[in-house]
Structure formats: C-alpha cells, structure tokens
Design a protein around this motif. Structure first.
Motif, PDB file in Angstrom:
ATOM      1  N   VAL A   1       0.806  -1.221   0.000  1.00 11.28           N
ATOM      2  CA  VAL A   1       0.000   0.000   0.000  1.00 11.28           C
ATOM      3  C   VAL A   1       0.839   1.271   0.000  1.00 11.28           C
ATOM      4  O   VAL A   1       0.293   2.368  -0.093  1.00 11.28           O
TER       5      VAL A   1
ATOM      6  N   GLU B   1       3.315   4.049  -1.603  1.00 14.70           N
ATOM      7  CA  GLU B   1       3.564   4.587  -2.939  1.00 14.70           C
ATOM      8  C   GLU B   1       4.830   3.958  -3.517  1.00 14.70           C
ATOM      9  O   GLU B   1       5.811   3.780  -2.801  1.00 14.70           O
TER      10      GLU B   1
ATOM     11  N   GLU C   1      -2.427   4.405   5.992  1.00 13.54           N
ATOM     12  CA  GLU C   1      -1.779   3.236   5.395  1.00 13.54           C
ATOM     13  C   GLU C   1      -1.904   2.017   6.304  1.00 13.54           C
ATOM     14  O   GLU C   1      -2.032   0.893   5.825  1.00 13.54           O
TER      15      GLU C   1
ATOM     16  N   TYR D   1      -6.461   3.930  -3.952  1.00 13.28           N
ATOM     17  CA  TYR D   1      -5.190   3.491  -4.537  1.00 13.28           C
ATOM     18  C   TYR D   1      -5.390   2.665  -5.814  1.00 13.28           C
ATOM     19  O   TYR D   1      -4.423   2.276  -6.449  1.00 13.28           O
TER      20      TYR D   1
ATOM     21  N   LEU E   1      -6.815  -0.383  -5.951  1.00 17.76           N
ATOM     22  CA  LEU E   1      -6.580  -1.800  -5.689  1.00 17.76           C
ATOM     23  C   LEU E   1      -7.848  -2.633  -5.599  1.00 17.76           C
ATOM     24  O   LEU E   1      -7.810  -3.839  -5.837  1.00 17.76           O
TER      25      LEU E   1
ATOM     26  N   ARG F   1       0.106  -0.993  -5.004  1.00 19.91           N
ATOM     27  CA  ARG F   1      -0.217   0.395  -5.317  1.00 19.91           C
ATOM     28  C   ARG F   1       0.721   0.905  -6.390  1.00 19.91           C
ATOM     29  O   ARG F   1       1.892   0.613  -6.430  1.00 19.91           O
TER      30      ARG F   1
END
Length: 159
Positions: A64, A66, A81, A134, A136, A159
């Motif tokens: 998760v 970046e 996060e 994100y 996902l 991500r």
C-alpha cells in the motif's frame, strides 16, 4: 526455502506479487518477531517467526506504500496506510482461503484482533476506501457498476 508449509505458501504468494523476500537473521527487537521490512522487501527469520500470518501484514505495508517510497530503508506508515494494510491483509487471507486467525491472531493488533475479524466478517470496510483510492479494489456499488467483484476481491495487489 522455509520448513513450515504455511510460511512457504505465504512467501510464494508475496513473491508472486513482485515483493522481494529474503531469508536472514533478525534481532529480537523487530516490531513483529521474525519478519522485518527492509528496502521494499521482507526479511524473514523463520527461527524467530512467531506467527506466519505476520508475513502477510508486513507485505501489506509494502503493497500500500507509494511505489517511489516503497524502496526506502524503513517504512513509516501513516495511520491511513495502517488501515489500508488491515484491509489488504483481509483480502489476502480471503484470496488464499485462510482462517482469519492466521493473520488476525490474539497476540497482535493491540488486543483488537477478534474485533477486526468480526468487523471484516460482517462486511465492515476499515481501510477499504483507501484501497479503492489506490486503485486496488472497489466497494460494492462501484464494483457493481463496473461488473467486477467487490472487496475483498482485489483488482491488483500493489499500489
């Protein structure tokens, strides 16, 4: 690589996602015994690993984060996060057909593991909005509009 079949299964899944996994000796002071995040990958010390499911949770932190920040020596997850990692872990254990206690064990989650299992089992969405942001997964309404399965189904894992 690992003697324990569950540890190997979880590791194979994580490697298949593109997350690096290395075997190594870890000190006693890692946040979770026997697993640590280093430079965007996991280091696993099977002798010290208290709960194989912790591997999924730590992989979730990497997943998760970046992409540009993922390779940092140490990750410092935000509260958001951390919530996204909880949902990611739930999706992963569901995908793998594991019992929730494999990841959400009584020794973890500040005594809230049972509550987290009850929340996700009853359709709770802790962290799911961030996973959706994100790219996902999707919550039920948007998933229906796009003709795909909703969370815990994942559209992609990183991500």
């Amino acid at each position: 690589m690992f003697a324990d079949p569950l540890t190997q299964r979880l590791t194979d899944f994580i490697i298949g996602l593109g997350i690096d996994v290395r075997v190594g000796e870890l000190p006693d002071d890692t946040f979770l015994p026997g697993v640590d995040i280093r430079f965007g990958g996991l280091v696993i010390d099977e002798k010290r690993l208290a709960h194989p499911g912790d591997i999924l949770h730590e992989a979730g932190h990497i997943a998760v984060t970046e992409p540009d920040a993922r390779k940092a020596e140490r990750l410092e997850p935000s509260d958001g996060e951390e919530m996204a990692t909880l949902a990611w872990s739930w999706a992963a254990l569901t995908h793998l057909g594991l019992e929730p206690a494999v990841v959400f064990h009584p020794e973890g989650y500040k005594g809230e593991a049972e509550w987290l299992v009850e929340t996700f089992t009853s359709g709770g969405a802790i962290g799911v909005p961030l996973l959706q942001f994100y790219g996902l997964t999707l919550e039920p309404r948007q998933a229906a509009e796009r003709g795909v399965a909703p969370f815990p189904n994942m559209l992609r894992w990183l991500r």
